[in-house]
Design an enzyme around this catalytic site. Structure first.
Site, mmCIF file in Angstrom:
data_model
loop_
_atom_site.group_PDB
_atom_site.id
_atom_site.type_symbol
_atom_site.label_atom_id
_atom_site.label_comp_id
_atom_site.label_asym_id
_atom_site.label_seq_id
_atom_site.Cartn_x
_atom_site.Cartn_y
_atom_site.Cartn_z
ATOM 1 N N CYS A 56 0.811 -1.224 0.000
ATOM 2 C CA CYS A 56 0.000 0.000 0.000
ATOM 3 C C CYS A 56 0.841 1.269 0.000
ATOM 4 C CB CYS A 56 -0.922 0.003 1.206
ATOM 5 S SG CYS A 56 -2.137 -1.327 1.227
ATOM 6 N N ASN A 83 -1.418 -1.950 -6.517
ATOM 7 C CA ASN A 83 -1.330 -2.882 -5.387
ATOM 8 C C ASN A 83 -2.685 -2.943 -4.695
ATOM 9 O OD1 ASN A 83 -0.031 -4.349 -2.969
ATOM 10 N ND2 ASN A 83 -1.001 -2.562 -2.048
ATOM 11 N N GLU A 84 -3.281 -4.114 -4.652
ATOM 12 C CA GLU A 84 -4.565 -4.324 -3.964
ATOM 13 C C GLU A 84 -5.659 -3.370 -4.437
ATOM 14 O OE1 GLU A 84 -3.320 -6.466 0.232
ATOM 15 O OE2 GLU A 84 -4.072 -4.400 0.287
#
Length: 459
Positions: A45, A176-177
């Site tokens: 993150c 990311n994510e």
């Protein structure tokens, strides 16, 4: 008189491979001992930032240390249990140093870049699609920085830092994510631009923060429509989930996107709990899960535990693979599970099943996988007993001619709550035992709560 000092950075004389302003020897040695295939950086993150203005920008982390722009760390107020409002990044460890570390470790560099979306757990701020070009250009420029000739614009920056040769980067991660339609439409723009200019670069995409549910199902479906090459899946869950999901990939569709198990760690209490421990139950359950990853190595092509490092006094998240303080570092039980798998990789997958043909993935609390390394002339059989009872095993190996002896590397502990610590860093470490392999048959007893790797030489 008066002297004003603007930029101070103190380093020990002895650094990893003698790098000036390099990394701590003991910490990097623990990484090197894992024999990693790749290094994912700068993290998860952190690439997104709480806001777009606070996102990680790789171009501000290269060049002279004193010219790198200070940035508030996105974790500064993320967790109420350990707020750190004065947590800044100097970027003394920047993208050049990450590439250099990967090279020193013999690992493929895997940088992750933001895709014009701030962390969706925070503001979720979006760059309008019409304004996305600078973000895409950052990705193209990074590839030039890593792989371009020394006289190219960004290759010159790398050259000026003492590395005229390219880093030969093969992979890049976009996002990311991230989840939802906003990610898919931005990913598609990045993918098109990168492939047009650098068709050989393998792009890693995100399936979101969870291993199931609406976000996951939508993201995976849409990425497959875009012919995504590798999809990054993350799993932070209970030890039971990891044991129950050892068969997760047995029935996944083949012929399309590969899987990157990019972040995973069993949570002894719950996700984000400060009470999570690197205990033996978590590590043992991860070992059971990894047998399923290895058994499906045609599909799952990369895996990495996360997070990697934590300071004894400076952590916000648990569990973590390696703990350190200002003087010492040690590997957790989870670390030794990872090491046993990574140090005993094969280049051929061998089928392993019960005598009645069933996959060994939880029946009688046993889990197993097996590979062959044709370079070393060895077979590696991984066995995990998650029960509280000893189990007698009879193993017949077909179509291979074995030497007469085998070595068992055994990782075990009497209590599932046991863990390594600064006071007892070797409480859970592998021990060796010799076995006999007679007529391609091994007879052995595996203790309760045990992960075992059997090394068998081939004639």
């Amino acid at each position: 008189g008066v002297i004003d000092l603007d930029n101070i950075s103190l380093f020990p004389v002895n650094t990893w491979k003698g790098r000036e302003n390099g990394l701590r020897e003991d910490i990097v040695q623990l990484l090197a001992d894992l024999q990693p295939g790749f290094l994912r950086f700068p993290g998860g993150c952190i690439v997104e930032g709480r806001t777009l203005a606070q996102r990680y920008q790789w171009k501000k982390t290269v060049g002279p240390l004193w010219d790198r722009t200070l940035l508030i760390n996105r974790w500064n107020t993320e967790f109420g249990h350990r707020p750190t409002p004065d947590y800044f990044q100097s970027f003394g460890l920047g993208f050049f140093e990450y590439f250099q570390l990967a090279e020193d470790l013999g690992a493929e560099p895997l940088p992750i870049l933001g895709c014009g979306m701030a962390c969706q757990f925070n503001t979720g701020e979006l760059v309008p699609l019409a304004d996305l070009d600078p973000y895409v250009q950052d990705a193209l420029d990074l590839i030039e920085f890593a792989n371009g000739p020394a006289d190219s614009p960004w290759g010159q920056v790398r050259n000026s830092m003492g590395h005229p040769e390219p880093f030969n980067m093969k992979y890049i991660g976009i996002g990311n994510e991230q989840w939802g339609p906003e990610y898919i439409e931005r990913y598609a723009i990045f993918e098109k631009a990168i492939k047009e200019q650098y068709p050989d670069i393998v792009i890693i995409s995100s399936s979101g923060p969870f291993p199931e549910g609406d976000f996951f199902e939508y993201g995976t479906s849409e990425l497959k429509k875009l012919n995504a090459e590798i999809i990054d899946e993350h799993y932070y869950n209970t030890p039971e989930w990891f044991r129950d999901n050892a068969t997760r990939y047995d029935d996944y569709a083949r012929g399309g996107a590969k899987i990157f198990a990019g972040e995973y760690a069993a949570q002894s209490v719950r996700t984000t709990s400060p009470e999570n421990k690197n205990n033996w139950e978590c590590a043992l359950s991860e070992a059971a899960f990894i047998t399923g990853l290895e058994r499906n190595a045609d599909l799952v092509v990369m895996t990495s535990y996360a997070p990697l490092l934590a300071h004894q006094d400076g952590w916000q998240w648990t569990p973590n693979l390696i703990w350190f303080n200002n003087l010492e570092a040690y590997g957790t039980a989870n670390y030794h599970v990872q090491k046993l798998f990574s140090n005993h990789r094969g280049n051929e997958l061998l089928a392993i099943s019960t005598f009645d043909g069933k996959v060994v993935a939880g029946e009688n609390d046993l889990f197993a996988s097996s590979v062959k390394n044709t370079n070393s002339g060895e077979i590696f059989v991984k066995l995990v007993n998650t029960s509280d009872k000893k189990q007698q095993l009879e193993i017949d190996i077909k179509n291979q001619q074995l030497e007469g002896t085998a070595t068992a590397l055994i990782l075990s502990s009497d209590q599932l709550t046991d863990e390594n610590s600064f006071e007892n860093p070797k409480k859970i470490i592998p021990r060796e035992s010799e076995l006999s392999a007679i007529n391609n048959h091994l007879s052995l007893e595996i203790d309760p709560y045990t992960f075992m790797v059997i090394k068998i030489g081939l004639e």
